[in-house]
Design an enzyme around this catalytic site. Structure first.
Site, PDB file in Angstrom:
ATOM      1  N   ARG A  33       5.700   9.841   5.335  1.00 50.21           N
ATOM      2  CA  ARG A  33       6.434   8.641   4.928  1.00 50.21           C
ATOM      3  C   ARG A  33       7.713   9.022   4.178  1.00 50.21           C
ATOM      4  NH1 ARG A  33       2.689   4.400   1.937  1.00 50.21           N
ATOM      5  NH2 ARG A  33       3.136   5.753   0.167  1.00 50.21           N
TER       6      ARG A  33
ATOM      7  N   LYS B  12       9.616   3.663   1.262  1.00 51.27           N
ATOM      8  CA  LYS B  12       9.380   3.674  -0.185  1.00 51.27           C
ATOM      9  C   LYS B  12      10.633   4.231  -0.856  1.00 51.27           C
ATOM     10  CE  LYS B  12       5.256   4.294  -3.048  1.00 51.27           C
ATOM     11  NZ  LYS B  12       4.681   2.942  -2.973  1.00 51.27           N
TER      12      LYS B  12
ATOM     13  N   GLU C 249       4.241  -8.841   1.734  1.00 53.02           N
ATOM     14  CA  GLU C 249       3.353  -8.098   0.835  1.00 53.02           C
ATOM     15  C   GLU C 249       3.632  -8.467  -0.610  1.00 53.02           C
ATOM     16  OE1 GLU C 249       3.959  -3.852   0.420  1.00 53.02           O
ATOM     17  OE2 GLU C 249       5.924  -3.996   1.371  1.00 53.02           O
TER      18      GLU C 249
HETATM   19  C1  LIG Z   1       3.506   2.193  -2.608  1.00 54.33           C
HETATM   20  C2  LIG Z   1       3.493   0.795  -2.076  1.00 54.33           C
HETATM   21  C3  LIG Z   1       2.361   0.268  -1.441  1.00 54.33           C
HETATM   22  C4  LIG Z   1       1.063   1.007  -1.354  1.00 54.33           C
HETATM   23  O1  LIG Z   1       1.103   2.108  -0.504  1.00 54.33           O
HETATM   24  P1  LIG Z   1      -0.022   3.244  -0.626  1.00 54.33           P
HETATM   25  O2  LIG Z   1       0.395   4.266   0.358  1.00 54.33           O
HETATM   26  O3  LIG Z   1      -1.311   2.610  -0.283  1.00 54.33           O
HETATM   27  O4  LIG Z   1       0.014   3.705  -2.033  1.00 54.33           O
HETATM   28  C5  LIG Z   1       2.455  -0.994  -0.895  1.00 54.33           C
HETATM   29  N1  LIG Z   1       3.579  -1.721  -0.993  1.00 54.33           N
HETATM   30  C6  LIG Z   1       4.689  -1.256  -1.622  1.00 54.33           C
HETATM   31  C7  LIG Z   1       5.886  -2.105  -1.681  1.00 54.33           C
HETATM   32  C8  LIG Z   1       4.651   0.016  -2.195  1.00 54.33           C
HETATM   33  O5  LIG Z   1       5.731   0.472  -2.832  1.00 54.33           O
END
Ligand SMILES: *Cc1c(COP(=O)(O)O)cnc(C)c1O
Length: 354
Positions: free
Chosen positions: A91, A194, A230
């Site tokens: 990622r 991210k 989300e």
């Molecule tokens: C980090 C994050 C998540 C969760 O991702 P994981 O890989 O499960 O830790 C979900 N949504 C957002 C916006 C994030 O920054």
């Protein structure tokens, strides 16, 4: 007492592990590698938690940066386990590519994470404490700059901090979400990476949600403001009446490692029919049996109520306790992550301790 760990350096810190919240706590070492002259340095452990960067650094002005988040946990036999860290490495490479940042090779990513965890062994919460070592890899554009263009130099850093639950509570914290009037990410924007650029704009949304008595904002798709995207830092999963287990498909949602794992567990271990498709919130909310927010930090946090169109909508048990599906998924996920359940999917990654 830890077995085979008698040296002073390997003695656990005297922390009240069970009382830790989700806060930064400085540890002894962090890993750092630099991208200079077109290549990554080998990398090293350093002690200072400060970074000195040029005032023009593209990370500071134009958010040319990305980050990751994962946890290390101690198994009953003392092994230190990461959870699917190659997905975090992947990622971060995708985010880097999107932002014209040179990729951190998987080997460097994993080596940096392992080195930071191992060097801070005394800070890794012991098994049974309920706490974990949160790991924050980051990749930032540094060096002198003024105009809008990519940096020429970059720093990859990994720091760690022992943490407790993201939402403090006796059992599984039941949270509430408020649908935001603000948008998080555009359909062809950067919501699925991210990267820091996605989060500053959400701070106000979170503040407004908290003023309504919710824990977090829930974002809808920015194009139609109709489908669930989300929460601020967690993906959404929904157990529908009738046994279907659904998560939104959206180009603007961060592909959560936790959510991908939960979907697999829901299908294989609970025998639920899983679906990844747009969830039309107003049309489907009455079909929601159980809802949860999920992520490395949130783990599986049952959502008891959602604020939508000026009123609260409640789910399982009026929002007082976790429903059976989310409770079970939490136990399966955490059991695997902590090495208490058989790792039949090969999801855990043992950190070599010497
Ligand atoms: C980090 C994050 C998540 C969760 O991702 P994981 O890989 O499960 O830790 C979900 N949504 C957002 C916006 C994030 O920054």
């Amino acid at each position: 007492m830890e077995q085979n760990k008698s040296t002073q350096a390997n003695t656990k810190k005297d922390l009240n592990w069970a009382e830790l919240g989700f806060q930064y706590r400085p540890t002894d070492y962090r890993f750092r590698a630099s991208f200079v002259n077109g290549q990554w340095t080998e990398g090293e452990l350093i002690t200072s938690e400060m970074i000195s960067v040029h005032e023009g650094a593209p990370a500071l002005h134009y958010a040319q940066q990305c980050f990751e988040g994962l946890k290390a946990q101690t198994a009953p036999d003392g092994r230190v386990l990461l959870f699917r860290p190659t997905l975090n490495a992947e990622r971060m490479r995708q985010a880097a590519t999107r932002l014209l940042i040179p990729e951190v090779p998987e080997e460097l990513f994993i080596r940096g994470v392992e080195a930071a965890v191992r060097a801070n062994y005394p800070w890794i919460p012991p098994h049974g404490s309920g706490a974990a070592l949160y790991i924050r890899p980051m990749l930032i554009g540094v060096g002198e700059n003024l105009g809008l263009k990519p940096a020429k130099e970059f720093e990859f850093r990994v720091f760690v901090s022992p943490v407790g639950p993201y939402y403090q509570s006796a059992g599984l914290a039941v949270i509430s979400l408020a649908v935001s009037d603000l948008d998080r990410a555009a359909p062809s924007g950067t919501g699925n990476y991210k990267i820091g650029a996605n989060y500053a704009g959400g701070l106000l949304a979170t503040r407004l949600a908290q003023q309504l008595g919710a824990n977090e904002a829930l974002f809808l798709d920015a194009a139609q403001r109709r489908y669930i995207d989300e929460a601020g830092s967690a993906n959404i999963v929904v157990a529908m009446r009738g046994g279907r287990f659904v998560t939104p498909s959206s180009s603007a949602v961060l592909p959560s490692v936790t959510r991908r794992s939960i979907m697999t567990l829901a299908e294989n271990e609970l025998g639920l029919t899983i679906e990844q498709r747009p969830i039309d919130l107003r049309k489907e909310i009455d079909e929601f049996e159980e809802v949860a927010a999920c992520g490395t930090a949130a783990v599986v946090s049952p959502v008891g109520r959602i604020w939508l169109d000026s009123k609260w909508h409640s789910f399982y048990g009026g929002g007082e306790q976790a429903g059976p599906v989310m409770q079970k998924l939490y136990e399966l996920l955490v059991g695997i992550q902590r090495g208490e359940l058989a790792d039949t999917y090969g999801w855990t990654h043992e950190v070599p301790l010497d």
